[in-house]
Write an enzyme that holds these catalytic residues in place. Structure first.
Site, PDB file in Angstrom:
ATOM      1  N   HIS A 121      -0.116 -12.906  13.118  1.00  0.00           N
ATOM      2  CA  HIS A 121       1.085 -13.635  13.530  1.00  0.00           C
ATOM      3  C   HIS A 121       2.301 -13.361  12.644  1.00  0.00           C
ATOM      4  CE1 HIS A 121      -1.563 -16.726  15.860  1.00  0.00           C
ATOM      5  NE2 HIS A 121      -1.244 -15.689  16.599  1.00  0.00           N
ATOM      6  N   CYS A 154      21.517 -11.350   9.426  1.00  0.00           N
ATOM      7  CA  CYS A 154      21.019  -9.973   9.362  1.00  0.00           C
ATOM      8  C   CYS A 154      21.977  -9.205   8.452  1.00  0.00           C
ATOM      9  CB  CYS A 154      20.995  -9.363  10.770  1.00  0.00           C
ATOM     10  SG  CYS A 154      20.800  -7.564  10.770  1.00  0.00           S
TER      11      CYS A 154
END
Ligand code: NAD
Ligand code: ZN
Length: 252
Positions: A121, A154
């Site tokens: 995950h 980002c």
């Protein structure tokens, strides 16, 4: 220690196995102080994980979702691997043909020294660009605790960054999925500290069984996997794995 016949039996299977695969879940990190999703208590108990760990939740309120992840990162940064992580780290170096698949995103297996962890995950310690922009890699490492600002950006395009984890409704990375299903072809498959309700991870148990593995479960509670395993040991990961390790060494 009262020698549990189940532990003796499992140790025999493990010592003679050529390929061993262990699947772990949130229960493994409980002794490190990391709560499972389904435990009660805590600041985030008003929210169900499905309300926070989905792309829809992120679109609705990225700040809220990031505040949750930031608090989990902080919790893990102040925690340490427990005896269950430590035993599995030893196995990863001692047994040839050993695979560890984890649903956990906390990185405690790696911190305990486990080699070649298959992270089903993703990781709390990786970020991705939300768009994603063409300048950014697929994901990047980020261990900042606490973040200077939430939500973090980002660094490549200045847009929103997102956690590098697999959310409900998202697909598992195909390479990770392939590796995990390959690892389910083994002699002994051990499922530890997972409720076995989150698919496709839970399917690995029946997959291993159908490919002929001896399948054992370690969990203080019954799970859907308890119905299909060859051996179900009721107990905590940290206690049972330590006893199993003692028995493994005693048999050699
Ligand atoms: P889960 O919360 O559904 O189940 C946890 C299981 O652990 C339960 O069956 C419980 O009986 C068992 N358990 C509790 N204490 C234990 C102990 N000391 N030893 C052994 N078992 C114990 O967790 P899951 O099955 O991993 O699946 C849910 C999802 O939650 C996963 O996708 C995972 O990514 C995510 N999650 C991860 C973390 C983490 O990284 N530590 C924490 C919470 C949730
Ligand atoms: Zn970007």
């Amino acid at each position: 220690m009262l020698l549990d016949v189940n532990i003796v039996q499992l140790a025999k299977f493990l010592n003679s196995a050529k390929r061993i695969t262990v699947l772990t879940g949130a229960g493994l990190s409980v002794a490190s102080g990391i709560p499972t999703f389904r435990e009660t208590g805590g600041l985030w108990n008003n929210y169900r994980p499905e309300e926070l760990a989905t792309p829809q939740a992120f679109i609705r309120n990225p700040k809220l979702v990031w505040a949750w992840y930031a608090s989990r990162r902080e919790k893990v940064a102040n925690s340490y691997p427990n005896n269950a992580h430590k035993v599995l780290a030893k196995w990863s170096k001692r047994f040839k043909g050993f695979s560890l698949i984890t649903q956990n995103v906390d990185g405690l297996h790696e911190r305990a020294g486990t080699v070649n962890v298959i992270r089903f995950h993703g990781s709390l310690w990786e970020l991705k660009c939300w768009i994603p922009c063409s300048a950014s890699p697929k994901h990047w490492k980020d261990k900042t605790v606490p973040f200077k600002r939430i939500p973090p950006c980002c660094p490549h395009c200045g847009g929103l960054a997102r956690p590098g984890v697999v959310w409900f409704g998202e697909s598992i990375n195909p390479t990770v999925l392939k590796k995990s299903f390959e690892a389910s072809r083994c002699d002994v498959f051990l499922t530890v500290g997972t409720s076995s309700v989150v698919n496709p991870a839970a399917l690995l148990v029946s997959e291993a069984k159908s490919k002929g593995a001896y399948v054992a479960e370690i969990n203080p509670k019954r799970t859907p996997a308890s119905e299909i395993v060859d051996l179900s040991i009721k107990g905590t990961a940290e206690e049972i794995l330590i006893n199993l390790e003692k028995e493994l060494l005693a048999q050699n």
